[in-house]
Write a protein that holds these residues in place. Sequence first.
Motif, PDB file in Angstrom:
ATOM      1  N   ASN A  29      -0.859   0.320   0.528  1.00 30.58           N
ATOM      2  CA  ASN A  29      -1.752   0.876  -0.494  1.00 30.58           C
ATOM      3  C   ASN A  29      -3.014   1.395   0.183  1.00 30.58           C
ATOM      4  O   ASN A  29      -3.892   0.625   0.556  1.00 30.58           O
ATOM      5  CB  ASN A  29      -2.113  -0.195  -1.528  1.00 30.58           C
ATOM      6  N   TYR A 190       1.131   5.630   0.269  1.00 31.52           N
ATOM      7  CA  TYR A 190       1.090   5.274  -1.155  1.00 31.52           C
ATOM      8  C   TYR A 190      -0.269   4.675  -1.492  1.00 31.52           C
ATOM      9  O   TYR A 190      -0.896   4.022  -0.666  1.00 31.52           O
ATOM     10  CB  TYR A 190       2.189   4.253  -1.485  1.00 31.52           C
ATOM     11  N   ARG A 192      -2.864   3.081  -4.945  1.00 29.88           N
ATOM     12  CA  ARG A 192      -3.026   2.662  -6.339  1.00 29.88           C
ATOM     13  C   ARG A 192      -4.452   2.171  -6.457  1.00 29.88           C
ATOM     14  O   ARG A 192      -4.820   1.202  -5.809  1.00 29.88           O
ATOM     15  CB  ARG A 192      -2.037   1.527  -6.627  1.00 29.88           C
ATOM     16  N   GLY A 196      -2.062  -1.896 -11.925  1.00 25.80           N
ATOM     17  CA  GLY A 196      -1.570  -1.287 -13.163  1.00 25.80           C
ATOM     18  C   GLY A 196      -1.631   0.232 -13.146  1.00 25.80           C
ATOM     19  O   GLY A 196      -1.001   0.879 -13.966  1.00 25.80           O
ATOM     20  N   ASP A 197      -2.412   0.820 -12.228  1.00 31.28           N
ATOM     21  CA  ASP A 197      -2.454   2.280 -12.137  1.00 31.28           C
ATOM     22  C   ASP A 197      -1.110   2.815 -11.649  1.00 31.28           C
ATOM     23  O   ASP A 197      -0.372   2.130 -10.938  1.00 31.28           O
ATOM     24  CB  ASP A 197      -3.526   2.740 -11.129  1.00 31.28           C
ATOM     25  N   ALA A 198      -0.830   4.056 -12.001  1.00 33.87           N
ATOM     26  CA  ALA A 198       0.376   4.697 -11.471  1.00 33.87           C
ATOM     27  C   ALA A 198       0.235   4.856  -9.967  1.00 33.87           C
ATOM     28  O   ALA A 198      -0.861   5.071  -9.460  1.00 33.87           O
ATOM     29  CB  ALA A 198       0.546   6.068 -12.129  1.00 33.87           C
ATOM     30  N   ARG A 199       1.357   4.757  -9.269  1.00 33.29           N
ATOM     31  CA  ARG A 199       1.328   4.875  -7.815  1.00 33.29           C
ATOM     32  C   ARG A 199       1.199   6.347  -7.414  1.00 33.29           C
ATOM     33  O   ARG A 199       1.873   7.203  -7.964  1.00 33.29           O
ATOM     34  CB  ARG A 199       2.607   4.282  -7.225  1.00 33.29           C
ATOM     35  N   MET A 200       0.302   6.629  -6.463  1.00 34.96           N
ATOM     36  CA  MET A 200       0.139   7.989  -5.957  1.00 34.96           C
ATOM     37  C   MET A 200       0.857   8.076  -4.616  1.00 34.96           C
ATOM     38  O   MET A 200       0.875   7.118  -3.855  1.00 34.96           O
ATOM     39  CB  MET A 200      -1.351   8.303  -5.753  1.00 34.96           C
ATOM     40  N   THR A 201       1.431   9.241  -4.340  1.00 28.47           N
ATOM     41  CA  THR A 201       2.164   9.435  -3.090  1.00 28.47           C
ATOM     42  C   THR A 201       1.601  10.639  -2.355  1.00 28.47           C
ATOM     43  O   THR A 201       1.357  11.686  -2.966  1.00 28.47           O
ATOM     44  CB  THR A 201       3.660   9.690  -3.369  1.00 28.47           C
TER      45      THR A 201
END
Length: 244
Positions: A29, A190, A192, A196-201
């Motif tokens: 993360n 990746y 976040r 709870g946030d959406a995962r960013m890629t």
Amino acid sequence: STHWKDNMLYLSRLYLDNTSRHVRSDLGNCHGLHKTILSAFSQSPSGMPARDHFGVLFRTEAMNDHPGITRLLIQSNATPDWTHLPDWYISDASEGQQPITLRPLDADYGRIGVGMRFLFRLRVNPTKRISDRTPGRDDPLVGKRVDLLREEDQIAWLHRKSEQHGFRLLKTDIDSEITDVQTAKGEKTYGRKRRGDARMTFGGVLFNGRLEVTNQEMFLTALHDGIGSGKAFGFGLLSIAEIG
């Protein structure tokens, strides 16, 4: 505008212990890793993002010969204090290397001039914005940034950046048509921001190659400020070593 002339510049090198739960969490993360790195610096003035204020750029590097260790490079314009890292974060098995080193870069960078040639390493997130040129086209990606996936597009991106940042990419000795740059598809990054946030890629590309300085001011700015987007996520740090 750049303020780099007023600041000292430092490079920290840390060897992280991949068996540490905290290290594994940060490597999975980029927001967490960013936060851990910034914990080594004091508070920034209110309203000023700490990464910008302390000029923090960083890059993680897998060590193929030591799978249990990750090398972390951090450039900053203030001296970090690494004593507050979580327990077991730093590896004690870094093969005779000091597990944490810090060195000033100003003397090295102060000698850089036009015409000097360097080996370089740069991990970036090359993207392009999808523009809508077709009338009536309804594409959810229009206006969004997408990763450049083809190697020739990635190298073309780097050529454009080199013109903006005061250097040119050298050609190979064997073929004057071929740019002397290797691209390696980095592992995806990746992030976040909060639980709870959406995962960013983010798609990463690691460039290794040779360059020549064409504009001293622009090149020093690139060294200090980084190249491309995603600097809070471990992209953009330009590392150089002079060619003999």
